[in-house]
Design an enzyme around this catalytic site. Sequence first.
Site, PDB file in Angstrom:
ATOM      1  CB  CYS A  53      -0.782   0.049   1.104  1.00 24.41           C
ATOM      2  SG  CYS A  53      -0.240   0.291   2.941  1.00 24.41           S
ATOM      3  CB  CYS A  58      -1.387  -3.629   3.875  1.00 26.04           C
ATOM      4  SG  CYS A  58       0.226  -3.557   3.294  1.00 26.04           S
ATOM      5  CB  CYS A  82       6.070   1.309   2.979  1.00 27.26           C
ATOM      6  SG  CYS A  82       4.628   1.725   4.063  1.00 27.26           S
ATOM      7  CB  CYS A 122      -1.134 -15.844  -0.389  1.00 27.16           C
ATOM      8  SG  CYS A 122      -0.671 -14.460   0.217  1.00 27.16           S
ATOM      9  CB  CYS A 125       0.443 -10.844   4.895  1.00 27.55           C
ATOM     10  SG  CYS A 125      -0.485 -12.283   5.660  1.00 27.55           S
ATOM     11  CB  SER A 349       6.546  12.709  17.248  1.00 24.51           C
ATOM     12  OG  SER A 349       6.094  13.320  16.327  1.00 24.51           O
ATOM     13  CB  ALA A 351       5.054  17.419  17.793  1.00 23.77           C
ATOM     14  NE  ARG A 903     -12.340 -17.581  -0.788  1.00 28.03           N
ATOM     15  CZ  ARG A 903     -11.332 -17.767   0.385  1.00 28.03           C
ATOM     16  NH1 ARG A 903     -10.627 -16.885   0.854  1.00 28.03           N
ATOM     17  NH2 ARG A 903     -10.890 -19.010   0.608  1.00 28.03           N
ATOM     18  CD  GLU A1242     -15.066 -19.401  -5.428  1.00 28.21           C
ATOM     19  OE1 GLU A1242     -15.128 -18.290  -5.873  1.00 28.21           O
ATOM     20  OE2 GLU A1242     -14.839 -20.224  -5.984  1.00 28.21           O
TER      21      GLU A1242
END
Length: 1301
Positions: A53, A58, A82, A122, A125, A349, A351, A903, A1242
């Site tokens: 992302c 994510c 990221c 999969c 992640c 942070s 701030a 799905r 499914e």
Amino acid sequence: MPKAMFIRPADAADIEFHLNGKKHKVSDKFPATTTLNDYIRDVAGLSGTKVMCKEAGCGCCAVTVTHALDGEVVETMSINSCVCPLYSVDGWQITTTEGIGNHKGGLHPIQERLVDQNGTQCGYCSPGFVMSMYGLLHQQPKPTMSEIEGSLDGHICRCTGYRSILDAMKSFGVDSPSGKCIDIEDLNKNLCPKTGEPCHGNDGCTSHGVKRGSNDKAAGNDSPKGAAPSALDLDLRESRWYRPLTLKDIGKILQQHKTHSIKMVFGNTASGIFKHQGPFEVYIDLRSVKELHIFKDNKTSIMFGAGTTIGKFRKRLIELGEKPGFHYFPRVVRHLNVLASVLVRNAGSMAGNLMIKHTNPWFPSDLFTMLEAIGAKIDIFDSKTGKTTKHTLMDFLRKVDMKLKVITAIEVPSWTSKDHYRSFKITPRWQNAHAYINAAFKIPVEQRKIVGRPNIVIGGVSGEMVHAVMTEAFLDKKTLTDEVVNGALKIMQDEIQPEVLEVGGSPQYRRQLSVNLLYKTLLEVFQPMKFSLQSGALSMERPLSSGLQTYQQRQDRLPLGQGLPKKTAPLQVTGEAKYTNDLPTFQDELQAAFVGTTIARGKIDKIDTSEAMKIPGVLGFISAEDIPPEGVNNFIPLNNPFFPFKDEVFVSEEVDYAGKPVGIVLAESQALAEQGARAVKITYKDVEKPIMDVREAVQKNLFHEGCHESKERGDVQAALKEAAYVVEGECEMGTQYHFYIENQVALCVPSEDGMDIYSATQASDLVHRTTSQVLGKPMNYCNIFVNRLGGSFGGKFLNSTAVTASAAVAAEVTGRPVRLNVDLAANMKFTSKRWPLLAKYKAGCDRDGKLVAIDINLYIDSGHRPCITIDLMNLIECAYHSVNFRLSLEKCYTNKTFAGPVRGPGQIPGCLIMETILEHLSKEVKQDPVLLREINLQEDGQPTITGRTLKNVTIKKVWNRLKQTANVTSRQGDISRFNKNNLWRKRGLAMTAVRYDMEYFPPGFPSHISIFAGDGTVTVFTGGVEMGQGLYMKVAQAVAYRLKIPVDFVKVRPNQNNVTPNPLFTGGSITSERSVASVLLACDQINERLQPVREKFPDADWKNLIANASAIAIDLSAEATSVHSGAELVPYATYMAGVVETEVDVLTGEFQVKRVDMMADFGESMNPTIDIGQVEGAFVMGLGAYLTEDIFYSKETGQLLNDGTWEYKPPTTKDIPIDWRIHFLPDTPNTSGILSSKAVGEPPIGLAMGALLAIKQGVYSVREDLSGDHTFLPINAPLTVEKAQMASSIQTKYLHVGGTN
């Protein structure tokens, strides 16, 4: 510890840090916007850390870092790589999943337990989860299970349903039943995160893994120390990067560059929301400024340095929770637990969060809301004067110009014992989501009298609204009574005037929600005697989740039926598994990014790439004009019966939807390609207002020609006339994005006589055909490789052909390798999504509730092309039967990308429509909805709407067993009593059933098996694509079973079109079993050849048997394709039933799925552990479809508005069932299936409809209590938090503290 980790290197133009124990020296050649993730993946070549992302939303990018912010305490934590700027990590130790374990040297205990608990599917992640847990265990070596569950809030997993991941991680809890807390030696068995060096666990190591000298011990200092950081001043050519060490340094830098654009950086987490800002001429990294890390604990106040991370702020509040005068801290901590995520709180942070609010007053900052209610003040340093002044937060927000200034500290005051604090954050999902409304209240009270002016602070209303000042004034010195409370709420209702938002809660909801939050607070202060009101004051708390799974396992056909972890799981958790975008960079490789349209209806006038081409490193632009003359500008495979339409790879003129690619920008890096794509300007002509709504399309008769479908059984109209009860109504559903964690990606590499194509696709044959036709080349020009997918769910079907064809054209034109890794926003804009729909129905039943007729007119929002509705007709009835049934289907034209399979494409709408009809009838008949469904379950011999005669129907057996196992009848009584005793907290229970027809389309999935004579090991190729469903593992188990060899002898290799050509697309839940059928045929060929050898050498083991066979030149390879030869396209159906219990706070709309019981007839599972994971993942994706996920478009331009993790909310770890029990029906082999099994991927998804129905029961209950309304309530899916609250029809006049009156 080595001081070199925390001091500047000799070359002031370089930075240094340790990555997995290896020192990295980085020059000043990278742009200031380069992230740590960019470096880890693209420079260091460590692909275990993923990217998706680029918004800190994510979690797949999580890494663990160690640093000493100000030369004091060394800290280890996990963050999102990221959004972390590369140049901010000077002196840090960074650890990725590769640094703590691998399959050769041994897995880390975290990785190992994730494998053992089947916590990967999969696997994309998985490294992120591993590194979050790794960081947590360094911060808290002995966390509780509850703390562990709360720590994973920054991660999204679309595959697993989270339960298995949570079970794996909770095993490290100090209160875990397994009692498997980790030793520090095991935690750091590969690297000491404090030093970046191998940890040997010697006596000089402390529990923090840092060697201390005797002086440290003598001083009694328990915290490891780091050397003070040095200042940085880097010339990055187009910008400068500073790391000052003092406020004085900041002042000098600000004054030196007061005419330049400046960005101050700490955690940089705001870049996940406010993307692509800049470019800036000056970057100032504030992390090492000593004054920003102060902490002063006084009797009347506590001072926190502005650089205190939100995570450290929370920790301090926990430590000070018992301090006199600060009794409000525990409630602030509760709110902080849902501020962003742990990963963000570790980096961002205080701030920084406040500055987001200052720059963007509309931003619903939880921190600002709480601090303003608390009465906090902030210190601000002015670089011009060199002085620091104190301000209220309101002055900071409204009056202070923060140019060339910086916040230095936040001071929170002590309170008297009379002061009462309460705060709220109401969000679309349980965690890691911004608020519809946040609110904080400080009410000075003695018993029921307010003894001073309260603070009522509301966020999320508008950029102007902070305090409800009129309500505050009204309540000042008032004694709470029903009259006073209701008066205050009415004033509040008039005072709250929410802005209209394109995405987010409606003004009506946000106004009523604000009122209700004040009511909850006053109700708590009042402490009503009436029991039914008391739960209204409470916030919804989520207990620890748990799961139970039961299944039967046969011992006579092992390894079939064993719950074995996937063979590739160790590679996934260590980051060694390679996905398409993980492949090493080829020489001269180009990166690509899509340029998409910004209108939905019109024509291209001009594409101006001049500004993009001025960017150094941007090298070219590929459009429709560059498609070879012998090729075709069409990414839909020609002559395919599933897709009777065409669609352009790149828009040539006509624009059908916003986000449609007009071309791709080529550059030296992915970041440059995306920057270049944003710089391309498109002008349009003949622009018209788009059609964006299915109702508008129906009204205007905008239907795709030749796409009408209709089926009828019996005489519906005659039966409706005779029915005892008839209902008529509508139901509607929005759309759902697949949200695979691996984005669309393709890599095309010109070869000596063709092109090697690496594609993340579930349809390798379609990619093969499309690429060939777009290039105008024969199919043997293209060599297709599919490693594995990081999730798909139907999303890498047709869309992957467009991505691959685009990259292939660029590679053909340039003669260079081209990698097109589509960013999340572009993914969401141009890819297909679930069909939005509108269904108009009429249904009747007899006096007993038995269905007699159903009539449905279904309108599907198909988008700009006719979508595929393969399984909808089969599944519209779910597992229920009506003698007379008619379905008419129209595919509506709108200016959106064409809808596609997601799905359970037919089951999600089918369950919504059918269950809505049954619920409507149950209200009309006044019959228990569980009983009404039960008497309408399907039986053997009944016809389906498509004309198939049902056989081997097990749904009644499944239903009855589940009803007993789940104690449905007794729990219904418990829920009825609960609802009677609670006005504002309501529960519901729904029991539903599904039938899922397995459709065996040709041509099947070819397989190829090779046995190596040297040792008897086996390699298998299959035409199916592994995308998390356990295909490779089931194939390996089947081969081991048929050849009678250990499963460890078998490896399944990635899909290649030259080995397994012309496969069917992977999808529809059938790929695993049909691939197994193919490999069994190949095994049978080999067994037949080996039989004479077995007879000649009866005592030979497998290795010797193969050696002997090889010696006489027996072919030890075989290939086969199982082609369904039955007369029926549907050889069998899967049956499931589910019981879902929910609880909803009707004042806010928040809900929980308290318990789910599921019973499934899956025949004899080939691998029950994998199948359970499939059940859980499907169900949670269904919860997203029915409860939390929706897509919003601009009505004017057609642009997708929620194209990222900030506004699009799939379920996370705390949206799953709290108590989750899954049972596989025993003693039910599937005689029509492969090895007696049934497909599972499914069917479970439709059972999530039970959650929507159960929440509606709670809504019905409060409506009946308040107004006596017993009528059926139509609610569109998804039934979000907002819709649940608004459907409750709570008016301010009902809000009392002493009774309902």
